[in-house]
Design a protein around this motif. Sequence first.
Motif, PDB file in Angstrom:
ATOM      1  N   ASP A  62     -31.265 -20.174  30.296  1.00  0.00           N
ATOM      2  CA  ASP A  62     -31.219 -20.385  29.438  1.00  0.00           C
ATOM      3  C   ASP A  62     -29.897 -21.189  29.478  1.00  0.00           C
ATOM      4  O   ASP A  62     -29.360 -21.394  30.196  1.00  0.00           O
ATOM      5  CB  ASP A  62     -31.488 -20.214  28.217  1.00  0.00           C
ATOM      6  N   ARG A  63     -30.101 -22.722  28.582  1.00  0.00           N
ATOM      7  CA  ARG A  63     -28.880 -22.897  28.546  1.00  0.00           C
ATOM      8  C   ARG A  63     -28.044 -22.607  27.873  1.00  0.00           C
ATOM      9  O   ARG A  63     -27.861 -21.659  27.109  1.00  0.00           O
ATOM     10  CB  ARG A  63     -29.207 -24.156  27.648  1.00  0.00           C
ATOM     11  N   LEU A  64     -26.005 -22.756  28.052  1.00  0.00           N
ATOM     12  CA  LEU A  64     -25.311 -22.384  27.400  1.00  0.00           C
ATOM     13  C   LEU A  64     -24.507 -22.887  27.157  1.00  0.00           C
ATOM     14  O   LEU A  64     -23.991 -23.827  28.196  1.00  0.00           O
ATOM     15  CB  LEU A  64     -24.940 -21.460  29.124  1.00  0.00           C
ATOM     16  N   CYS A  65     -23.710 -23.543  26.280  1.00  0.00           N
ATOM     17  CA  CYS A  65     -22.379 -23.317  26.019  1.00  0.00           C
ATOM     18  C   CYS A  65     -21.593 -22.489  25.510  1.00  0.00           C
ATOM     19  O   CYS A  65     -21.226 -21.838  24.498  1.00  0.00           O
ATOM     20  CB  CYS A  65     -22.319 -24.437  24.904  1.00  0.00           C
ATOM     21  N   VAL A  66     -20.353 -22.070  26.147  1.00  0.00           N
ATOM     22  CA  VAL A  66     -19.472 -21.258  26.660  1.00  0.00           C
ATOM     23  C   VAL A  66     -18.007 -22.011  25.725  1.00  0.00           C
ATOM     24  O   VAL A  66     -17.589 -23.119  26.020  1.00  0.00           O
ATOM     25  CB  VAL A  66     -18.823 -20.575  27.304  1.00  0.00           C
ATOM     26  N   LEU A  67     -17.107 -21.687  24.214  1.00  0.00           N
ATOM     27  CA  LEU A  67     -16.191 -22.364  23.955  1.00  0.00           C
ATOM     28  C   LEU A  67     -14.886 -20.996  23.928  1.00  0.00           C
ATOM     29  O   LEU A  67     -15.377 -20.028  24.064  1.00  0.00           O
ATOM     30  CB  LEU A  67     -15.808 -22.885  22.360  1.00  0.00           C
ATOM     31  N   MET A  68     -13.324 -21.366  24.798  1.00  0.00           N
ATOM     32  CA  MET A  68     -12.443 -20.889  25.252  1.00  0.00           C
ATOM     33  C   MET A  68     -11.658 -21.044  23.433  1.00  0.00           C
ATOM     34  O   MET A  68     -11.142 -22.776  23.307  1.00  0.00           O
ATOM     35  CB  MET A  68     -11.470 -21.047  26.324  1.00  0.00           C
ATOM     36  N   LYS A  69     -11.035 -20.168  22.904  1.00  0.00           N
ATOM     37  CA  LYS A  69     -10.298 -20.356  22.008  1.00  0.00           C
ATOM     38  C   LYS A  69      -8.729 -18.997  22.147  1.00  0.00           C
ATOM     39  O   LYS A  69      -9.189 -17.729  22.697  1.00  0.00           O
ATOM     40  CB  LYS A  69     -10.942 -20.009  21.076  1.00  0.00           C
ATOM     41  N   LEU A  70      -7.892 -20.070  21.525  1.00  0.00           N
ATOM     42  CA  LEU A  70      -6.752 -19.463  21.636  1.00  0.00           C
ATOM     43  C   LEU A  70      -5.914 -19.252  19.714  1.00  0.00           C
ATOM     44  O   LEU A  70      -5.955 -20.573  19.608  1.00  0.00           O
ATOM     45  CB  LEU A  70      -5.589 -19.872  22.345  1.00  0.00           C
ATOM     46  N   ASP A  71      -6.180 -18.484  19.223  1.00  0.00           N
ATOM     47  CA  ASP A  71      -5.477 -17.575  17.417  1.00  0.00           C
ATOM     48  C   ASP A  71      -6.790 -19.178  16.836  1.00  0.00           C
ATOM     49  O   ASP A  71      -6.048 -19.631  15.602  1.00  0.00           O
ATOM     50  CB  ASP A  71      -4.572 -18.021  17.537  1.00  0.00           C
ATOM     51  N   GLN A  72      -8.194 -19.029  16.994  1.00  0.00           N
ATOM     52  CA  GLN A  72      -8.871 -19.916  16.231  1.00  0.00           C
ATOM     53  C   GLN A  72      -8.542 -21.571  16.981  1.00  0.00           C
ATOM     54  O   GLN A  72      -9.241 -22.800  16.098  1.00  0.00           O
ATOM     55  CB  GLN A  72      -7.972 -19.884  15.338  1.00  0.00           C
ATOM     56  N   THR A  73      -7.837 -21.635  17.582  1.00  0.00           N
ATOM     57  CA  THR A  73      -7.725 -23.325  17.926  1.00  0.00           C
ATOM     58  C   THR A  73      -9.108 -23.281  19.700  1.00  0.00           C
ATOM     59  O   THR A  73      -8.412 -22.340  20.237  1.00  0.00           O
ATOM     60  CB  THR A  73      -6.312 -23.270  18.747  1.00  0.00           C
ATOM     61  N   LEU A  74      -9.420 -24.812  19.488  1.00  0.00           N
ATOM     62  CA  LEU A  74     -10.166 -24.274  20.360  1.00  0.00           C
ATOM     63  C   LEU A  74      -9.834 -25.416  21.899  1.00  0.00           C
ATOM     64  O   LEU A  74      -9.285 -26.332  21.364  1.00  0.00           O
ATOM     65  CB  LEU A  74     -11.855 -25.796  20.118  1.00  0.00           C
ATOM     66  N   LEU A  75      -9.216 -24.728  22.929  1.00  0.00           N
ATOM     67  CA  LEU A  75      -8.676 -24.794  24.040  1.00  0.00           C
ATOM     68  C   LEU A  75      -9.524 -25.511  25.352  1.00  0.00           C
ATOM     69  O   LEU A  75      -9.129 -26.648  25.811  1.00  0.00           O
ATOM     70  CB  LEU A  75      -8.706 -23.439  24.976  1.00  0.00           C
ATOM     71  N   THR A  76     -10.808 -25.175  25.290  1.00  0.00           N
ATOM     72  CA  THR A  76     -11.450 -26.368  26.181  1.00  0.00           C
ATOM     73  C   THR A  76     -13.296 -25.676  26.128  1.00  0.00           C
ATOM     74  O   THR A  76     -13.235 -24.396  25.383  1.00  0.00           O
ATOM     75  CB  THR A  76     -11.852 -26.460  27.098  1.00  0.00           C
ATOM     76  N   ALA A 125      -5.523 -22.204  33.055  1.00  0.00           N
ATOM     77  CA  ALA A 125      -4.934 -21.778  32.800  1.00  0.00           C
ATOM     78  C   ALA A 125      -3.722 -22.040  31.493  1.00  0.00           C
ATOM     79  O   ALA A 125      -3.744 -23.376  31.296  1.00  0.00           O
ATOM     80  CB  ALA A 125      -3.428 -22.026  33.483  1.00  0.00           C
ATOM     81  N   VAL A 126      -3.158 -20.978  30.343  1.00  0.00           N
ATOM     82  CA  VAL A 126      -2.818 -21.672  29.413  1.00  0.00           C
ATOM     83  C   VAL A 126      -1.172 -20.744  29.579  1.00  0.00           C
ATOM     84  O   VAL A 126      -1.403 -19.584  29.812  1.00  0.00           O
ATOM     85  CB  VAL A 126      -3.900 -21.578  28.612  1.00  0.00           C
ATOM     86  N   TYR A 127      -0.716 -21.394  28.363  1.00  0.00           N
ATOM     87  CA  TYR A 127       0.974 -20.674  27.916  1.00  0.00           C
ATOM     88  C   TYR A 127       0.528 -19.192  27.249  1.00  0.00           C
ATOM     89  O   TYR A 127      -0.190 -19.971  26.407  1.00  0.00           O
ATOM     90  CB  TYR A 127       1.636 -21.300  27.759  1.00  0.00           C
ATOM     91  N   LEU A 128       0.970 -18.479  26.994  1.00  0.00           N
ATOM     92  CA  LEU A 128       0.473 -17.559  25.281  1.00  0.00           C
ATOM     93  C   LEU A 128       2.160 -16.446  25.081  1.00  0.00           C
ATOM     94  O   LEU A 128       2.984 -16.503  26.300  1.00  0.00           O
ATOM     95  CB  LEU A 128      -0.526 -16.600  26.153  1.00  0.00           C
ATOM     96  N   SER A 129       1.991 -16.575  24.122  1.00  0.00           N
ATOM     97  CA  SER A 129       3.074 -16.016  23.194  1.00  0.00           C
ATOM     98  C   SER A 129       2.770 -14.451  23.121  1.00  0.00           C
ATOM     99  O   SER A 129       1.899 -14.517  23.738  1.00  0.00           O
ATOM    100  CB  SER A 129       3.646 -17.307  22.238  1.00  0.00           C
ATOM    101  N   ARG A 130       4.022 -13.960  22.769  1.00  0.00           N
ATOM    102  CA  ARG A 130       3.362 -12.765  22.306  1.00  0.00           C
ATOM    103  C   ARG A 130       2.993 -12.285  21.709  1.00  0.00           C
ATOM    104  O   ARG A 130       3.055 -13.168  20.406  1.00  0.00           O
ATOM    105  CB  ARG A 130       4.710 -11.677  22.148  1.00  0.00           C
ATOM    106  N   ASP A 131       1.471 -11.820  21.296  1.00  0.00           N
ATOM    107  CA  ASP A 131       0.568 -11.409  19.921  1.00  0.00           C
ATOM    108  C   ASP A 131      -0.741 -12.438  20.214  1.00  0.00           C
ATOM    109  O   ASP A 131      -1.020 -12.440  19.328  1.00  0.00           O
ATOM    110  CB  ASP A 131       1.621 -10.904  19.134  1.00  0.00           C
ATOM    111  N   GLN A 132      -0.178 -13.426  21.234  1.00  0.00           N
ATOM    112  CA  GLN A 132      -1.348 -14.585  20.463  1.00  0.00           C
ATOM    113  C   GLN A 132      -2.975 -13.606  21.338  1.00  0.00           C
ATOM    114  O   GLN A 132      -2.451 -13.100  21.918  1.00  0.00           O
ATOM    115  CB  GLN A 132      -1.471 -15.532  21.108  1.00  0.00           C
ATOM    116  N   GLU A 133      -3.622 -14.178  21.036  1.00  0.00           N
ATOM    117  CA  GLU A 133      -5.073 -13.938  21.512  1.00  0.00           C
ATOM    118  C   GLU A 133      -6.098 -14.907  21.875  1.00  0.00           C
ATOM    119  O   GLU A 133      -5.551 -16.118  21.591  1.00  0.00           O
ATOM    120  CB  GLU A 133      -5.743 -13.136  20.047  1.00  0.00           C
ATOM    121  N   VAL A 134      -6.501 -14.980  22.369  1.00  0.00           N
ATOM    122  CA  VAL A 134      -7.761 -16.074  23.661  1.00  0.00           C
ATOM    123  C   VAL A 134      -8.847 -14.514  23.524  1.00  0.00           C
ATOM    124  O   VAL A 134      -9.046 -13.789  23.836  1.00  0.00           O
ATOM    125  CB  VAL A 134      -7.429 -16.221  24.954  1.00  0.00           C
TER     126      VAL A 134
END
Length: 241
Positions: free
Chosen positions: A172-186, A204-213
Amino acid sequence: MLHHCFIVICALLSLAIPLLVAMESCPAIGMPGMPGIPGLPGRDGRDGEKGQKGQPGAEWHGGLVPQKGEKGEPGLTGFAGKRGQSGEPGKPGGPGIDGPLGEPGEPGTAGVQQQAAFSVARGTNDYPDKASVIRFTNVITNINDDYNTATGHFRCRVPGTYYFVFHASLEDRLCVLMKLDQTLLTSFCDHRRSRRQVTAGSLAVYLSRDQEVWLETKDYRGMRGKPAGYSIFSGFLLHAH
């Protein structure tokens, strides 16, 4: 007694008569003359013979000459003097004795950097809820448990650049959001309808310690999780900072 006195008188007369006769026969005594000129000093006499060495004198304890007193008490410490000029550098000393072994240090990040990776799959064939976190419950690789299967979040423990990718099996149709600490990456959306297809997305994304994706659904949520077509979410460290 009278006899003795007569004898004495006779003796005195016998002495006085010649003196009187002499005085009658000598002319009168004249005035004394002028003193003569002193004579020249005489020569020094010869040195006499050296006498014998005398006996040592007795120790003298008195008199007006200052005598050596008893030793006095030490005086107070004086003020420190000015700093003198630096001396020439000395020769290097010999090597010292090896010290004891130190305690083990804290774990480094080199080993963790090589192990920052995960791959997880959907463990159910049911669609995820709308506007919710997509949970992948079947663990394929999860080094150090950086991906939490209960929350669906990846938590960074080693700061650096990461690469995330998902492959979704859908009907079926699908939309996936990739988020970094409640911020939309793409977002990745596939609106085509077909019996079976596969879609994917990566970043590819830079992460600091304890950030979540994590991944979330939007309105379209046609992601399946059956063995014939798993949906997989993966991530790994590209370069630590």
